[in-house]
Design an enzyme around this catalytic site. Structure first.
Site, PDB file in Angstrom:
ATOM      1  N   LEU A  33       0.821  -1.217   0.000  1.00 60.88           N
ATOM      2  CA  LEU A  33       0.000   0.000   0.000  1.00 60.88           C
ATOM      3  C   LEU A  33       0.853   1.264   0.000  1.00 60.88           C
ATOM      4  CD1 LEU A  33      -2.804  -1.084   2.520  1.00 60.88           C
ATOM      5  CD2 LEU A  33      -2.796  -1.232   0.011  1.00 60.88           C
ATOM      6  N   HIS A  56      -3.301   4.248  -2.830  1.00 58.43           N
ATOM      7  CA  HIS A  56      -4.384   3.489  -2.200  1.00 58.43           C
ATOM      8  C   HIS A  56      -5.114   4.355  -1.178  1.00 58.43           C
ATOM      9  CE1 HIS A  56      -1.491   0.163  -3.384  1.00 58.43           C
ATOM     10  NE2 HIS A  56      -2.600  -0.232  -3.979  1.00 58.43           N
ATOM     11  N   ASP A  65      -5.694   3.338 -12.946  1.00 59.12           N
ATOM     12  CA  ASP A  65      -5.959   2.171 -13.791  1.00 59.12           C
ATOM     13  C   ASP A  65      -7.271   2.403 -14.520  1.00 59.12           C
ATOM     14  OD1 ASP A  65      -3.754   0.152 -12.821  1.00 59.12           O
ATOM     15  OD2 ASP A  65      -4.554   1.126 -11.039  1.00 59.12           O
TER      16      ASP A  65
HETATM   17  P1  AMP Z   1      -3.454  -2.109  -6.921  1.00 60.34           P
HETATM   18  O1  AMP Z   1      -3.110  -2.504  -5.523  1.00 60.34           O
HETATM   19  O2  AMP Z   1      -2.297  -1.557  -7.688  1.00 60.34           O
HETATM   20  O3  AMP Z   1      -4.227  -3.172  -7.651  1.00 60.34           O
HETATM   21  O4  AMP Z   1      -4.447  -0.863  -6.797  1.00 60.34           O
HETATM   22  C1  AMP Z   1      -5.613  -0.939  -6.019  1.00 60.34           C
HETATM   23  C2  AMP Z   1      -6.479   0.257  -6.300  1.00 60.34           C
HETATM   24  O5  AMP Z   1      -5.771   1.452  -5.997  1.00 60.34           O
HETATM   25  C3  AMP Z   1      -6.884   0.346  -7.775  1.00 60.34           C
HETATM   26  O6  AMP Z   1      -8.238   0.766  -7.867  1.00 60.34           O
HETATM   27  C4  AMP Z   1      -5.939   1.374  -8.299  1.00 60.34           C
HETATM   28  O7  AMP Z   1      -6.445   2.077  -9.417  1.00 60.34           O
HETATM   29  C5  AMP Z   1      -5.803   2.307  -7.108  1.00 60.34           C
HETATM   30  N1  AMP Z   1      -4.567   3.073  -7.221  1.00 60.34           N
HETATM   31  C6  AMP Z   1      -3.315   2.601  -7.369  1.00 60.34           C
HETATM   32  N2  AMP Z   1      -2.435   3.611  -7.496  1.00 60.34           N
HETATM   33  C7  AMP Z   1      -3.156   4.757  -7.454  1.00 60.34           C
HETATM   34  C8  AMP Z   1      -2.833   6.138  -7.545  1.00 60.34           C
HETATM   35  N3  AMP Z   1      -1.578   6.571  -7.714  1.00 60.34           N
HETATM   36  N4  AMP Z   1      -3.828   7.037  -7.435  1.00 60.34           N
HETATM   37  C9  AMP Z   1      -5.115   6.629  -7.275  1.00 60.34           C
HETATM   38  N5  AMP Z   1      -5.486   5.339  -7.188  1.00 60.34           N
HETATM   39  C10 AMP Z   1      -4.522   4.414  -7.272  1.00 60.34           C
END
Ligand code: AMP
Length: 296
Positions: A33, A37, A153
């Site tokens: 995280l 997140h 994403d």
């Molecule tokens: P992940 O753990 O990378 O699968 O991300 C989990 C959630 O956090 C997904 O909905 C991502 O789009 C969101 N997320 C990851 N990085 C960012 C960021 N820099 N800004 C906003 N949301 C993010």
């Protein structure tokens, strides 16, 4: 902070929360995280009187063979500490064997067509099928009222929106804006793969998007001219390999003849060996003003 590994225990807690009048808000993650997140958690926290669940699960089916599943960053203790700090109510860390049981005749998949053909779908075969499948499973386990995804994403968010719509899932989606490092690099669990030099170069994903937005603001309406400018700027960076630069309709990712309406400019590039993505979403309105906006 409650912690659940067991699906039944998590469901009991969710039922209890709903019975006491709470709105259940869900933020699915793969852990490791970071502030990105936390942006999703903050968006979730805007829901009044909520019980907020974060899942942490590195979903194997969204990694293609040869991708970084085995070395994907994991920091379980730090993740729990951050969730506590962010005011998360429950963390769900499901077991592999519960999400993908092996004692069945064969797997069940959720596949979204067309929307997953361009952009990341082209370079990562099977990726969005893995994402759509695990998110559907998690939605059915958690049964949230609201779920939050990050605009980072963007294609994923559109895919999930389609799953929710076409499978009649009773969940309201919210989007968190892209959270960035001070220099503009979009935060990502994969940023920790970058060495110092690569980290410096990586900001070009963001700066090239900013310059492209200026290009559109100055009146450029040919999508190919805009994407070519971004690709050229990226390619100038040491150790940067462009995977795609695409300017598309932000609703359905269809191709654009001319830059108009709500559009997404998205890039994927490999810096060293690390694959990074970024995007901007903007609207060109009738008086030709260009405003950045959320995907939905
Ligand atoms: P992940 O753990 O990378 O699968 O991300 C989990 C959630 O956090 C997904 O909905 C991502 O789009 C969101 N997320 C990851 N990085 C960012 C960021 N820099 N800004 C906003 N949301 C993010």
């Amino acid at each position: 902070l409650e912690q659940f590994e067991d699906i039944g225990d998590l469901r009991n807690w969710v039922s209890g929360s709903k019975r006491s009048g709470k709105t259940v808000v869900f933020v699915p993650t793969m852990g490791a995280l970071h502030e990105g997140h936390s942006a999703c958690v903050r968006t979730g926290r805007a829901v009044m009187d909520s019980a907020l669940v974060v899942s942490i699960y590195v979903n194997p089916t969204q990694f293609a063979p040869g991708e970084d599943l085995d070395r994907y960053p994991r920091s379980p203790d730090r993740d729990l500490a951050l969730c506590r700090q962010w005011g998360v109510d429950a963390v769900f860390t499901p077991r592999q064997r519960d999400i993908y049981p092996e004692n069945r005749p064969g797997p069940v998949w959720v596949a979204v067509e067309n929307l997953t053909d361009p952009m990341c779908g082209a370079g990562r075969p099977g990726h969005f099928r893995g994402v759509a499948t695990v998110v559907t499973k998690l939605f059915n386990i958690v049964s949230p009222d609201v779920a939050v995804f990050g605009q980072k994403d963007a294609q994923q968010a559109l895919v999930i929106r389609e799953v929710v719509k076409q499978l009649f899932l009773p969940v309201e989606l919210r989007l968190a804006p892209i959270n960035r490092e001070p220099d503009g690099l979009a935060r990502s669990s994969r940023n920790r793969y970058l060495n110092e030099e690569q980290r410096r170069v990586a900001v070009s994903l963001y700066s090239s998007l900013r310059h492209a937005l200026d290009f559109v603001r100055s009146g450029e309406r040919d999508p190919e001219k805009v994407t070519a400018a971004v690709a050229a700027e990226l390619a100038a960076g040491d150790g940067v390999a462009v995977e795609y630069v695409e300017l598309r309709n932000a609703g359905d990712l269809s191709a654009l003849e001319t830059v108009e309406g709500k559009a997404i400019l998205a890039v994927a590039a490999t810096v060293g060996t690390t694959r990074l993505i970024d995007n901007v979403v903007f609207r060109v309105d009738k008086n030709e003003s260009v405003e950045e906006t959320l995907l939905f």
